[in-house]
Design an enzyme around this catalytic site. Structure first.
Site, PDB file in Angstrom:
ATOM      1  N   ARG A 159     -21.082  26.018 -54.422  1.00 43.44           N
ATOM      2  CA  ARG A 159     -21.623  27.324 -54.796  1.00 43.44           C
ATOM      3  C   ARG A 159     -23.058  27.533 -54.349  1.00 43.44           C
ATOM      4  NH1 ARG A 159     -23.186  29.732 -60.624  1.00 43.44           N
ATOM      5  NH2 ARG A 159     -22.548  31.906 -60.365  1.00 43.44           N
TER       6      ARG A 159
ATOM      7  N   ALA B 230     -23.790  36.805 -58.179  1.00 42.59           N
ATOM      8  CA  ALA B 230     -22.706  35.841 -58.011  1.00 42.59           C
ATOM      9  C   ALA B 230     -22.031  35.710 -59.374  1.00 42.59           C
ATOM     10  CB  ALA B 230     -23.255  34.489 -57.546  1.00 42.59           C
ATOM     11  N   SER B 231     -20.759  36.055 -59.449  1.00 38.20           N
ATOM     12  CA  SER B 231     -20.049  36.056 -60.730  1.00 38.20           C
ATOM     13  C   SER B 231     -19.939  34.645 -61.305  1.00 38.20           C
ATOM     14  CB  SER B 231     -18.645  36.636 -60.554  1.00 38.20           C
ATOM     15  OG  SER B 231     -18.705  37.947 -60.046  1.00 38.20           O
ATOM     16  N   ALA B 232     -19.726  34.578 -62.616  1.00 42.55           N
ATOM     17  CA  ALA B 232     -19.489  33.279 -63.252  1.00 42.55           C
ATOM     18  C   ALA B 232     -18.277  32.616 -62.611  1.00 42.55           C
ATOM     19  CB  ALA B 232     -19.270  33.460 -64.752  1.00 42.55           C
TER      20      ALA B 232
END
Length: 395
Positions: free
Chosen positions: A41, A101-103
């Site tokens: 990530r 940035a999504s979980a």
């Protein structure tokens, strides 16, 4: 990154995938675990991110605070990657998130809900950092993934991130509400932004039997994942999965400030009273508010504590999105109050509508998102309870 952080990267991914598994209540599917391991990530985050600090957004630079930056990259939390559509405000207190940035737990939940198989073609609405497109490309191959992003700076970031990590899906800079007809039809359309209404272009560009997955947004409360299946007749229907909250698609934003735009000095509201506790509808569980939002459609609310009005401790404002009608419900501070003063203005009596929606919710066994669904046709949207035959229009 320091050498210690470089060494910790595989461990960070492992711990993150374990956190996702705990959220899902099961192990991450092997194909998505492999994708997550192949696309760490942190490689998709910009050098500057914004982290929440006492409800404010505070910048965090990888160069100046690498440990905090790295910890945010591998936390199962969303990370703000852009504020104010790329225009940093003069006053830091005016910062608001415009891209993120999504979980990871939500990312992997949505990927599993897509129910992908080899050879499927996917359109992603909202490229963001490119992380989600990388996971899709790892699973399906670059040629089967198209991602569209309205913000040219964000699109360039996604394109660069994907390229530097060995992925080459099509990255288009454009209005995602229009879809991307050049690569249609798709087997799946997935949005990484929430929508108030599903653009019919997405349905038109999806094969019969294909799936559209999008976070839902209504004026009353934001949340829920909508999974639609496209039929042979050009309609799409499906149900919701709780709970998620995403930034609203930019082309569906509405700039309306209640006190500035709705309540005018010359308004003379009608006075009445109610036994319905305002907190029961506007400070209740997500499941309750989600159902109410599907009945109230174009209404939204705002709390006003200590409004500098004699005898009023807290006021709940309710208004139409167009601003033509509004209501205010006052609490005088009395513990266990049984009645509340209501003020209403405009052609619609909004608190009466709220009371009717709450009674509907009670009469139907207090439904939550799992019992609600949506059907989209060329003519519009129809919400339904339990069965598409039990439907009502969403204007």
């Amino acid at each position: 990154m320091t050498s210690t952080q470089n060494l910790a990267q595989p461990a960070g991914t492992t711990e993150l995938l374990q956190a996702v598994s705990r959220y899902l209540g099961r192990d991450v599917a092997p194909e998505w675990r492999r994708a997550g391991e192949a696309a760490p990530r942190h490689r998709f985050l910009p050098h500057r991110i914004w982290l929440s600090d006492d409800d404010a957004l505070e910048p965090c630079d990888r160069e100046h605070d690498p440990d905090r930056w790295f910890a945010a990259a591998y936390a199962d939390e969303p990370v703000v990657t852009q504020i104010n559509d790329g225009q940093e405000p003069d006053d830091p207190d005016d910062a608001w998130p415009s891209s993120s940035a999504s979980a990871p737990s939500i990312v992997f939940q949505m990927l599993e809900l897509l129910d992908l198989t080899a050879g499927m073609r996917v359109l992603e609405i909202g490229a963001g950092t490119g992380f989600n497109a990388a996971l899709l490309a790892h699973r399906l191959g670059d040629v089967n993934v198209t991602t569209i992003e309205i913000d040219p700076v964000v699109a360039d970031l996604a394109r660069a991130n994907l390229k530097s990590n060995g992925y080459a899906p099509a990255v288009v800079c454009g209005d995602g509400s229009l879809g991307w007809g050049a690569e249609a039809p798709y087997d799946r359309v997935v949005a990484t932004c929430s929508v108030k209404r599903v653009p019919y272009s997405w349905i038109r560009q999806t094969r019969p039997g294909g799936v559209i997955l999008a976070p839902w947004y209504d004026e009353w409360i934001c949340g829920g994942l909508l999974r639609l299946t496209v039929g042979d007749d050009g309609t799409a229907t499906g149900r919701y999965t709780p709970d998620s909250a995403f930034m609203l698609m930019r082309t569906q934003r509405r700039d309306l400030l209640l006190f500035r735009d709705v309540v005018m000095d010359d308004h003379v509201p009608a006075e009445s009273s109610t036994t319905l506790d305002p907190w029961a509808v506007a400070d209740s569980a997500f499941e309750t508010q989600f159902a109410l939002g599907h009945r109230l459609v174009d209404l939204w609310y705002a709390w006003h504590h200590d409004p500098d009005v004699e005898g009023v401790k807290t006021r709940l404002w309710v208004a139409t999105t167009g601003g033509g009608s509004w209501a205010a419900v006052d609490w005088d501070g009395t513990e266990n109050a049984e009645r509340y003063t209501v003020w209403q203005h405009g052609p619609r009596r909004l608190w009466n509508e709220v009371e009717a929606a709450h009674q509907w919710w009670l009469d139907n066994g207090r439904p939550g998102p799992a019992r609600l669904g949506l059907t989209v046709t060329p003519e519009g949207h129809r919400a339904w309870l339990d069965d598409p035959a039990n439907a009502w229009p969403l204007p």
